[in-house]
Scaffold this active site. Structure first.
Site, PDB file in Angstrom:
ATOM      1  N   HIS A 134      24.634 -10.043   5.737  1.00  0.00           N
ATOM      2  CA  HIS A 134      25.579 -10.490   4.701  1.00  0.00           C
ATOM      3  C   HIS A 134      24.855 -11.161   3.528  1.00  0.00           C
ATOM      4  O   HIS A 134      25.382 -12.082   2.903  1.00  0.00           O
ATOM      5  CB  HIS A 134      26.628 -11.455   5.269  1.00  0.00           C
TER       6      HIS A 134
ATOM      7  N   ASN B 140      35.707 -10.023   8.942  1.00  0.00           N
ATOM      8  CA  ASN B 140      35.253  -8.787   8.304  1.00  0.00           C
ATOM      9  C   ASN B 140      36.448  -7.993   7.796  1.00  0.00           C
ATOM     10  O   ASN B 140      37.588  -8.322   8.111  1.00  0.00           O
ATOM     11  CB  ASN B 140      34.476  -7.930   9.303  1.00  0.00           C
TER      12      ASN B 140
ATOM     13  N   TYR C 239      25.434 -19.377  13.892  1.00  0.00           N
ATOM     14  CA  TYR C 239      25.629 -19.711  12.471  1.00  0.00           C
ATOM     15  C   TYR C 239      24.985 -21.037  12.084  1.00  0.00           C
ATOM     16  O   TYR C 239      24.377 -21.163  11.030  1.00  0.00           O
ATOM     17  CB  TYR C 239      27.123 -19.673  12.118  1.00  0.00           C
TER      18      TYR C 239
END
Ligand code: HDE
Length: 695
Positions: free
Chosen positions: A82, A155, A369
């Site tokens: 991303h 998404n 993350y």
């Protein structure tokens, strides 16, 4: 003494000393003085400090050294996935109180607008890669709620390639440029990706979506979003409800055609980010509806798939959407790096009333993350950056670390303490976890309930309209056509055979490999599920051109009335008209007035627009015949199944492009009511019947 070289522009105000009576600070502010990072005024930003005019540069030139040092460190590691993205600020507003479902504060009061930051992205490409790569799009939303930050990191496709986070590095290594050659960039059309995909049956459903039109959206404003995993909402009484999150764009979900995507990537690599920028800065704010599919644990147990398996959807025909509220994007970031690049999303950022499920893909993301931000942003204090900072006070005894910007006060930095007391934990209002009962043996095993990899892939394919199905077959053929290793192509054809025989045959035929599919055995029997019309984009497409962009090709001698009428009609529908002329200086109309152009023809091929009108004068058309760009303008618009308006004078151009003026209802002759007819035809979006003629 050599004379100082002239300054590049009249920036003499920078040198102006403070007027009498002004404080130094006022003088600095008003005159816009430039300073070093230490606040020291800079007298000369054009020349380094040297010994004599032609002598060596001095090491003591702290102005030079500071500037270069900062420059040397401007880049931070791009996101592993991303990396290529764009963002916008906005707000979320709940339609009503959803207290029955969740206690989350931002979903209670319809009068409250919760600020958000949204980042849209592609997955595989590096930061500078083209916007229209065939890829999944990220749809990440940070809600700055009154209870802290909530991140919904989703998404534009509701399923994923893999079922377990442990496979994610393999998947991404396979799709990224091949390590021995560093290409292809931002593309899945290469051996390693299809090697992995064909060896990983669980990816089959996602591959169907990735090869569909969903992977080449027309705009971030015209794209759905999904939370993918099952989450759990919890209300004030402690009752849990499973949910899947959905975002629906107000403008409808639209895509481009693959040949168009390829050409857009050449004509405007920034197509999606520019589109978002243009819309938001023009005050045409993109809007999306947030909904959930809500279901109980008992209902989940009845489904013929496992809700913890992220390669499965819940058809809307089984669990319909419950709308929660709307998201409006109303402001572009002031600075791309500070906001869009430094924003740090994390699926573990939850507020009371929203919780995870045991989906093993989600569980792995909860770790990833935070870890990735530490390497990307370089410090555990990234939450203090303005874009990441919650819009509520942060109070705890976490301390120190690189780049701390807050200055804690007080003697004690531990809890409990008897010096400063607060902050203390809050048993009543604080985040508590849903007391789900868990037990079992410690093992590495894929649940049996995750074994059916084909039935929903087949259901997806059978739910599409014929043009959408055609595109899936064409995309598989294109991608596999780029695969050098025949064995991989055969293996993949074998997987497609398990999805749908006709699809597999069509792809094999397009590859020139009929009958070469490898025979594979599915882990679970493939079932015929009822089609879900909600999965088709085109069955849901609104008959509206709101938010779309059209172009008129004008030359010297074009008709002002035609352009004005077209503009009026399109704007009345919420669409935009841009003027394309041979030269960017514009065109001198038949009535002698100048028509300003938005683009020169050479920089504005028709792939950048949703529909086009060729309105040159007779002389203009004759001149354009010698320009391949003008002929391609028409030819491509036709091949991309767009509505094409034309005047009588434009007919030679159509002829040169091989387009018959009465080919189909998408060709609109401009005479009486030309603009109105054009708008009506454009509301059909694409002339699907034309496709078998051109491709
Ligand atoms: Fe991500 N993903 N992901 N992902 N993901 C990242 O986090 C990861 C997955 C998604 O605009 C990274 O900050 C793992 C699914 C979006 O900043 C990283 C797994 C979904 C974004 C990461 C997944 C997503 C990311 C890279 C498998 C849809 C961009 C930089 C378990 C539900 C957010 C970063 C933005 C970004 C890990 C799978 C969505 C490396 C390990 C499924 C929208 O942490």
């Amino acid at each position: 003494m050599a004379k100082k070289p002239e300054r590049p522009a009249d920036l003499s105000f920078v040198q102006k000393p403070g007027a009498a009576g002004e404080t130094h600070q006022q003088a600095r502010d008003e005159a816009g003085w430039m300073t070093t990072d230490q606040g020291i005024p800079i007298s000369d930003n054009q020349n380094s400090l040297t010994v004599g005019p032609r002598g060596p540069v001095l090491l003591e030139d702290f102005v030079l050294r500071e500037k270069i040092t900062n420059f040397d460190h401007e880049r931070i590691p791009e996101r592993v996935v991303h990396a290529r993205g764009t963002g916008a600020h906005g707000y979320f507003q709940s339609y009503k109180s959803h207290a029955k479902l969740t206690k989350a504060a931002f979903l209670q009061d319809p009068s409250v607008k919760t600020r958000v930051f949204v980042r849209f992205s592609t997955v595989a490409g590096s930061e500078g890669s083209p916007d229209l790569a065939r890829d999944v799009r990220g749809f990440a939303v940070k809600f700055y709620t009154s209870e802290g930050n909530y991140d919904l990191v989703g998404n534009n496709i509701p399923v994923f390639f893999i079922q377990d986070a442990i496979k994610f590095p393999d998947l991404i290594h396979a799709v990224k440029p091949e390590p021995d050659r560093a290409f292809p960039q931002a593309a899945s059309a290469h051996d390693t990706f299809w090697d992995f995909a064909s060896l990983t049956p669980e990816s089959t459903h996602m591959l169907m979506w990735a090869m569909s039109d969903r992977a080449i959206p027309r705009s971030y404003r015209m794209m759905e979003g999904f939370g993918v995993h099952t989450f759990r909402l919890v209300n004030a009484k402690g009752k849990g409800t499973f949910v899947k999150f959905h975002w629906r764009p107000k403008l409808g979900t639209f895509s481009v055609i693959w040949d168009e995507a390829v050409k857009i990537n050449g004509a405007d690599i920034d197509f999606h980010r520019r589109d978002l920028w243009d819309a938001v800065t023009a005050g045409d704010y993109p809007e999306y509806e947030l909904s959930v599919q809500a279901f109980s644990e008992e209902e989940a147990a009845e489904f013929d798939f496992d809700v913890l398996d992220p390669t499965k959807i819940i058809p809307e025909e089984i669990v319909p959407l419950t709308p929660l509220g709307k998201l409006v994007l109303d402001r572009m970031p002031d600075n791309f790096f500070a906001e869009t690049e430094q924003v740090a999303f994390c699926p573990a950022n939850l507020v009371p009333g929203i919780e995870f499920s045991n989906d093993p893909l989600l569980q792995g993301r909860l770790f990833s993350y935070l870890d990735t931000q530490l390497s990307r942003l370089g410090s555990p204090n990234f939450h203090e950056l303005p874009i990441n900072r919650p819009h509520v006070d942060v109070r705890n005894f976490q301390r120190d670390g690189h780049m701390r910007t807050t200055i804690p006060t007080g003697r004690a930095a531990y809890e409990p303490n008897s010096f400063n007391g607060a902050p203390r934990e809050t048993p009543a209002g604080g985040f508590t976890s849903f007391p789900a009962a868990e037990s079992g043996e410690k093992l590495r095993i894929r649940p049996e309930s995750f074994a059916d990899h084909y039935s929903q892939a087949r259901q997806f394919y059978h739910s599409l309209t014929e043009p959408e199905q055609r595109h899936v077959a064409a995309a598989f053929a294109f991608e596999l056509g780029k695969v050098e290793t025949a064995a991989i192509r055969k293996r993949m054809l074998g997987r497609l055979l398990l999805v749908d025989e006709e699809l597999a045959d069509e792809v094999a035929d397009r590859l020139g490999m009929p009958g070469q599919a490898e025979k594979l055995k599915p882990a679970a029997p493939v079932r015929d599920l009822p089609p879900s019309p909600a999965l088709s984009q085109y069955l849901k497409a609104p008959q509206s051109i709101q938010g779309k962009k059209f172009a008129v090709l004008a030359t010297d001698g074009s008709d002002e009335k035609l352009v004005a009428e077209l503009q009026k009609r399109l704007e009345a529908e919420g669409a935009l008209l841009q003027i394309v002329a041979p030269k960017v200086g514009g065109a001198k109309l038949a009535n002698g007035k100048m028509l300003e152009a938005h683009h020169a023809l050479a920089g504005a091929p028709s792939c950048l627009f949703d529909g086009v009108v060729a309105a040159p004068s007779a002389a203009g058309a004759a001149m354009l015949l010698k320009h391949a760009a003008a002929v391609d303008w028409i030819r491509d618009a036709f091949a991309h199944l767009k509505v094409i308006g034309f005047t009588g004078d434009a007919e030679p151009l159509l002829a040169a492009a091989g387009v018959k003026p009465d080919a189909d209802e998408g060709l609109v002759r401009f005479g009486k009511d030309g603009a109105a007819k054009f708008v009506d035809a454009a509301k059909k979006h694409r002339l699907w019947n034309r496709e078998p003629e051109v491709r």
